[in-house]
Scaffold this active site. Structure first.
Site, short mmCIF file in Angstrom:
data_model
loop_
_atom_site.label_atom_id
_atom_site.label_comp_id
_atom_site.label_asym_id
_atom_site.label_seq_id
_atom_site.Cartn_x
_atom_site.Cartn_y
_atom_site.Cartn_z
N LYS A 114 -11.83 -2.44 17.89
CA LYS A 114 -10.47 -2.89 18.19
C LYS A 114 -10.19 -2.92 19.69
O LYS A 114 -9.27 -3.59 20.13
CB LYS A 114 -9.46 -1.95 17.52
CG LYS A 114 -9.68 -1.80 16.03
CD LYS A 114 -8.55 -2.38 15.26
CE LYS A 114 -8.75 -2.14 13.77
NZ LYS A 114 -7.77 -2.84 12.95
N ASP A 169 -4.51 -5.81 5.13
CA ASP A 169 -5.60 -6.57 5.73
C ASP A 169 -5.58 -8.03 5.27
O ASP A 169 -5.97 -8.92 6.00
CB ASP A 169 -6.94 -5.93 5.37
CG ASP A 169 -7.10 -4.59 6.07
OD1 ASP A 169 -6.86 -4.54 7.29
OD2 ASP A 169 -7.44 -3.59 5.40
N PRO A 204 -3.54 -11.36 10.62
CA PRO A 204 -3.86 -11.11 12.03
C PRO A 204 -4.03 -9.60 12.25
O PRO A 204 -3.32 -8.81 11.63
CB PRO A 204 -2.63 -11.62 12.79
CG PRO A 204 -1.54 -11.68 11.78
CD PRO A 204 -2.20 -11.92 10.45
N ASP A 205 -4.96 -9.22 13.11
CA ASP A 205 -5.13 -7.80 13.45
C ASP A 205 -4.24 -7.52 14.68
O ASP A 205 -4.55 -7.93 15.79
CB ASP A 205 -6.59 -7.47 13.73
CG ASP A 205 -6.79 -5.96 13.83
OD1 ASP A 205 -5.97 -5.29 14.48
OD2 ASP A 205 -7.77 -5.45 13.25
N ILE A 206 -3.12 -6.87 14.44
CA ILE A 206 -2.11 -6.67 15.49
C ILE A 206 -2.67 -5.81 16.61
O ILE A 206 -2.52 -6.12 17.80
CB ILE A 206 -0.84 -6.03 14.89
CG1 ILE A 206 -0.31 -6.89 13.74
CG2 ILE A 206 0.24 -5.83 15.95
CD1 ILE A 206 0.68 -6.21 12.83
N LYS A 209 8.19 -18.26 -9.38
CA LYS A 209 7.48 -17.16 -10.05
C LYS A 209 6.32 -17.72 -10.88
O LYS A 209 6.50 -18.68 -11.64
CB LYS A 209 8.47 -16.41 -10.95
CG LYS A 209 7.84 -15.22 -11.63
CD LYS A 209 8.83 -14.52 -12.54
CE LYS A 209 8.09 -13.45 -13.33
NZ LYS A 209 8.93 -12.88 -14.38
N PHE A 258 -4.45 3.93 14.58
CA PHE A 258 -4.59 4.95 13.54
C PHE A 258 -5.67 4.51 12.56
O PHE A 258 -5.93 3.31 12.42
CB PHE A 258 -3.26 5.16 12.81
CG PHE A 258 -2.48 6.33 13.35
CD1 PHE A 258 -1.94 6.27 14.63
CD2 PHE A 258 -2.31 7.48 12.61
CE1 PHE A 258 -1.23 7.34 15.15
CE2 PHE A 258 -1.60 8.56 13.12
CZ PHE A 258 -1.07 8.49 14.39
N ASN A 290 0.85 -1.19 0.00
CA ASN A 290 0.00 0.00 0.00
C ASN A 290 0.89 1.24 0.00
O ASN A 290 2.11 1.14 0.01
CB ASN A 290 -0.97 -0.03 1.20
CG ASN A 290 -0.24 -0.05 2.51
OD1 ASN A 290 0.47 0.89 2.85
ND2 ASN A 290 -0.39 -1.15 3.26
O1 C5P Z 1 -8.75 -2.05 10.38
P1 C5P Z 1 -7.89 -0.93 9.96
O2 C5P Z 1 -6.74 -1.34 9.09
O3 C5P Z 1 -8.61 0.21 9.32
O4 C5P Z 1 -7.30 -0.34 11.33
C1 C5P Z 1 -6.22 0.52 11.37
C2 C5P Z 1 -5.51 0.37 12.69
O5 C5P Z 1 -5.35 -1.01 13.02
C3 C5P Z 1 -4.10 0.92 12.63
O6 C5P Z 1 -3.72 1.33 13.92
C4 C5P Z 1 -3.30 -0.30 12.20
O7 C5P Z 1 -1.92 -0.18 12.57
C5 C5P Z 1 -3.99 -1.42 12.93
N1 C5P Z 1 -3.99 -2.71 12.24
C6 C5P Z 1 -3.27 -3.76 12.78
N2 C5P Z 1 -3.28 -4.99 12.17
C7 C5P Z 1 -3.99 -5.19 11.06
C8 C5P Z 1 -4.74 -4.14 10.49
C9 C5P Z 1 -4.70 -2.91 11.11
O8 C5P Z 1 -2.60 -3.57 13.80
N3 C5P Z 1 -4.00 -6.38 10.49
#
Ligand code: C5P
Length: 396
Positions: free
Chosen positions: A342, A277, A305-307, A287, A324, A209
């Protein structure tokens, strides 16, 4: 600075006038300064000015017989707790890197066994010249702490990196190196993620991105300046590590998640990274080839994973967790929803339709259970300083 002794070497550049302000700040913060003025430096500031501000004799020559009977150059360099070179000109750094000792300043630098902090200031082209890049790398390899110059308009009329950082920032770095930092975040561990992640599709392709990492790096710099111990988990970006920051480089979201977990415990977490995401369901070992049939290979995605959410649920959750949200529309509504989803304490929202990712300016909105505080549109360093100030207040 608890009476610590700083040997301040002033090189021959226009930024030498800022060294006078630095002397005043170090004195004000309780440090003792002895100045060494190079021949070039004396073209910009006088020994009289420095003597008056430091309240110590100023040294200008190696051939001062009275001092040399007592091996004055050795003594000067050994008595100090920290040697600071400000401004460190291209020429002075070249001589330092080469181990040349042809004046009092470089002789002291070669003779010292104390930590050395160099603060470069020069024209942008001189800073970016391969010779200077090489010399800075050599100095860092030799253990010299070389501060990153600021970017902006320069005395020579050009624009770019090469400006001397503000004296308050230099004084904060000196205090940090002396172990006497008393910033609002001293004693706190701040964990920050920044930049994009790269999610491989095959050995040559990846999903990415537009995140530049600039805002997260600026926040890391501001936290370090506030006296915090800072761990910066950085995705693939080509940015210099801010002074005093421990950087861990990662590529993928899963590596970032592991690095964040390994860096705990922390008092504050600021998750600025634009984490991908989704990632490719199966990374091809070889390749993926275009076979000419017009057939498009299927690209199956799975969720990363959502950190941030994982950290908020963890039993090692930091006291303050800040997420953020980069949004293109309905910025505040999305931020409020994210806060709840979150489990973060604050979500800092920015409108990436108004300020495209990678730019220099940000308009941040701090969304919390208490409401919304919208900061003015600011350069990223100033926005970072404002956010860190609020974080320090929240912890106080
Ligand atoms: O869900 P979204 O990407 O919009 O959320 C943004 C926030 O979540 C940011 O603080 C980003 O660093 C964190 N994030 C994360 N792990 C992910 C996706 C987003 O920590 N997989």
């Amino acid at each position: 600075m608890n009476g610590k002794r700083i040997l301040l070497i002033i090189g021959g550049g226009i930024a030498a006038y800022k060294a006078c302000e630095l002397v005043r700040l170090i004195r004000k913060q309780g440090g003792d300064v002895t100045c060494v003025l190079t021949e070039g430096g004396a073209h910009f500031v006088t020994a009289m000015t420095l003597a008056a501000l430091s309240e110590n004799p100023v040294h200008t020559t190696l051939w001062d017989l009275k001092n040399e009977v007592e091996m004055g150059h050795i003594q000067l360099s050994r008595q100090a707790d920290l040697v600071v070179v400000c401004p460190a000109t291209a020429d002075l750094m070249a001589r330092m890197a080469g181990g040349i000792a042809n004046d009092l300043a470089t002789t002291l630098l070669l003779a010292t066994d104390k930590p050395v902090l160099a603060i470069p200031a020069m024209n942008v082209r001189m800073w970016q010249h391969p010779a200077t890049v090489r010399n800075v790398a050599t100095l860092r390899g030799d253990g010299v702490a070389v501060m990153q110059p600021d970017e902006g308009a320069m005395a020579c009329g050009e624009f770019g990196p090469g400006r001397l950082p503000e004296p308050v920032v230099i004084a904060a770095e000196i205090a940090r190196m002396l172990g006497t930092a008393t910033g609002p975040l001293s004693g706190k561990h701040v964990l920050i993620t920044a930049g994009p992640t790269h999610e491989p599709i095959d050995p040559v392709r990846y999903i990415a991105n537009r995140s530049s990492g600039k805002q997260g790096f600026a926040i890391a710099a501001a936290a370090a300046q506030a006296g915090a111990k800072v761990t910066l988990v950085a995705g693939p970006v080509n940015l210099d590590t801010p002074q005093g920051v421990t950087r861990i480089n990662v590529e993928t979201a899963r590596q970032m998640a592991a690095a964040v977990d390994a860096a705990l415990p922390a008092d504050v977490a600021i998750m600025v990274a634009a984490v991908a995401d989704w990632r490719s369901a199966g990374e091809a070992v070889q390749k993926i080839k275009k076979d000419g049939s017009g057939q498009v290979p299927p690209l199956q995605l799975v969720e990363n994973p959502d950190i941030l959410a994982t950290l908020c649920k963890s039993d090692r959750r930091p006291q303050l967790v800040v997420g953020f949200a980069a949004e293109t529309n309905d910025v505040l509504d999305h931020a409020r929803a994210k806060l709840a989803r979150k489990g973060a304490d604050w979500i800092v929202a920015n409108d990436v339709a108004t300020h495209a990712m990678g730019g220099e300016i940000n308009g941040l909105h701090i969304v919390s259970a208490a409401g919304v505080e919208s900061l003015p549109e600011l350069p990223k360093a100033a926005a970072a300083a404002a956010l860190i100030e609020r974080i320090a207040n929240a912890l106080a």
